[in-house]
Design an enzyme around this catalytic site. Sequence first.
Site, PDB file in Angstrom:
ATOM      1  N   LYS A  39     -24.424  64.226  10.602  1.00  0.00           N
ATOM      2  CA  LYS A  39     -23.893  63.532  11.783  1.00  0.00           C
ATOM      3  C   LYS A  39     -23.654  64.531  12.929  1.00  0.00           C
ATOM      4  CE  LYS A  39     -19.169  63.999  10.045  1.00  0.00           C
ATOM      5  NZ  LYS A  39     -18.098  63.324   9.297  1.00  0.00           N
ATOM      6  N   ARG A 137      -8.026  54.539   7.940  1.00  0.00           N
ATOM      7  CA  ARG A 137      -9.046  54.546   8.990  1.00  0.00           C
ATOM      8  C   ARG A 137     -10.006  53.424   8.600  1.00  0.00           C
ATOM      9  NH1 ARG A 137     -12.252  60.088  10.230  1.00  0.00           N
ATOM     10  NH2 ARG A 137     -13.516  59.222   8.568  1.00  0.00           N
ATOM     11  N   TYR A 269     -11.116  83.465  37.860  1.00  0.00           N
ATOM     12  CA  TYR A 269     -10.286  82.385  38.404  1.00  0.00           C
ATOM     13  C   TYR A 269      -8.807  82.590  38.103  1.00  0.00           C
ATOM     14  CZ  TYR A 269     -14.148  79.183  39.479  1.00  0.00           C
ATOM     15  OH  TYR A 269     -15.246  78.585  40.012  1.00  0.00           O
ATOM     16  N   MET A 317     -16.909  77.824  33.927  1.00  0.00           N
ATOM     17  CA  MET A 317     -17.858  76.821  33.413  1.00  0.00           C
ATOM     18  C   MET A 317     -19.147  77.456  32.906  1.00  0.00           C
ATOM     19  SD  MET A 317     -19.382  73.419  35.243  1.00  0.00           S
ATOM     20  CE  MET A 317     -17.819  72.729  35.713  1.00  0.00           C
TER      21      MET A 317
HETATM   22  C1  LIG Z   1     -17.873  63.995   8.117  1.00  0.00           C
HETATM   23  C2  LIG Z   1     -17.745  63.323   6.809  1.00  0.00           C
HETATM   24  C3  LIG Z   1     -18.074  64.010   5.632  1.00  0.00           C
HETATM   25  C4  LIG Z   1     -18.387  65.490   5.607  1.00  0.00           C
HETATM   26  O1  LIG Z   1     -17.200  66.219   5.792  1.00  0.00           O
HETATM   27  P1  LIG Z   1     -17.131  67.816   5.649  1.00  0.00           P
HETATM   28  O2  LIG Z   1     -15.686  68.111   5.596  1.00  0.00           O
HETATM   29  O3  LIG Z   1     -17.789  68.361   6.863  1.00  0.00           O
HETATM   30  O4  LIG Z   1     -17.857  68.185   4.411  1.00  0.00           O
HETATM   31  C5  LIG Z   1     -18.069  63.286   4.451  1.00  0.00           C
HETATM   32  N1  LIG Z   1     -17.736  61.982   4.436  1.00  0.00           N
HETATM   33  C6  LIG Z   1     -17.385  61.299   5.540  1.00  0.00           C
HETATM   34  C7  LIG Z   1     -17.023  59.867   5.448  1.00  0.00           C
HETATM   35  C8  LIG Z   1     -17.372  61.950   6.762  1.00  0.00           C
HETATM   36  O5  LIG Z   1     -17.015  61.285   7.862  1.00  0.00           O
END
Ligand SMILES: *Cc1c(COP(=O)(O)O)cnc(C)c1O
Length: 377
Positions: A39, A137, A269, A317
């Site tokens: 992801k 969640r 800055y 930046m």
């Molecule tokens: C992001 C995520 C993972 C992976 O988590 P890590 O701590 O990066 O290994 C696994 N399961 C779900 C549901 C996640 O959202």
Amino acid sequence: MPECRYRTWVEISRSRLVANYRAICDLVGPQVTVMPVVKADAYRHGAVEVSRTLEQAGARWFAVSSVEEGVALRQAGIRARILVMADFLPFEREAVLEFDLTPVIHRLEDLAAWERMAERYGRQLSFHLKLDTGMGRLGIREPAEAIIAALKRCPSLNFEGLMTHFASAAHYDTPQTEQQLARFKAVAEQLAAVGFRPRYQHLAATVPIAYGRKETWGNMVRPGQAIYGYISPVRGPAPAPLLKVEPVLTWKATVLDVKELPAGSPVGYGAMYWTTRPTRLGILTVGYGDGYPHRLSNRGRVIAAGRIVPVLGAVSMDLTAVDLTHAPEVRPGDAVTLLGREGRVSVDAHWIAKASGTISYNVLCSISSRVSRVYVD
Ligand SMILES: *Cc1c(COP(=O)(O)O)cnc(C)c1O
């Protein structure tokens, strides 16, 4: 030093990526499927290239957050199964089917909607079901009886996976993980008692894998961070981690200019820094527009010619100043390492996270699209 071809870039090591994946596979054993989490553009390592590399190394499942991320992998030719973990909206349902993605269902009403999709298209559709076992969640909180009743109304669906996610896996000083695990097991057993036995059960992300919490592994695990070479520090009475992984990503920037400032000169800055001695100032081609945290103003460290040197003044930046007084050989056009290792010194995402008041995930995910990506062996 080699000539720079980019202002700022990350180098991603394919061999380290594969080595981390294999280390996880070896730790969990052949009965447990390892589903790398790619992801957020593979935590900015590049989801397509990471997935291609790991698919070649044997990965048969990938996890993404959104339908859009899954579609991008399919369009790039990834053939492994793709689990969409962070839910989808009604307008995305068609794409789930069209691109052969596997959804995680988080509400019993969505199960019914998915059943109607399966009937309409005359196809058996697979899904994984997420339980909210106490994280608060996404996921189903209803009792097992309600889940069973809903599943019974879905003859066209293939209930392939049951999953949950831990809120406090790194906190060995609270019982939350045990409580979540107990809740998960209780629901799984009640489902199994009436014949609902999904092929996969998965609960663990990096921390419970790395720290050997085997009772959470089920027969599938979802490592994200560990794939990229990081394991978060834990708190409380934890056992020693069993997993050894190495950071995959190195972040570099180029020295644009080097100049001598006398003592008592302001830098950058807001004049956040004043030199206290004659200072050899290096100006780097990186700033918060590239994801280099503004919070590293007067706090950051980079590696120049194998030595740690401090960030001086505000990170702006597009530019950041560093003190090259003790790295006299560094010239305009040379590369410095913002995140990574040079010889015996290193600056990793944990260090940057600590120095900038965030978590290592956030450091990696913040690397912006302006930073070029180079894959190396
Ligand atoms: C992001 C995520 C993972 C992976 O988590 P890590 O701590 O990066 O290994 C696994 N399961 C779900 C549901 C996640 O959202």
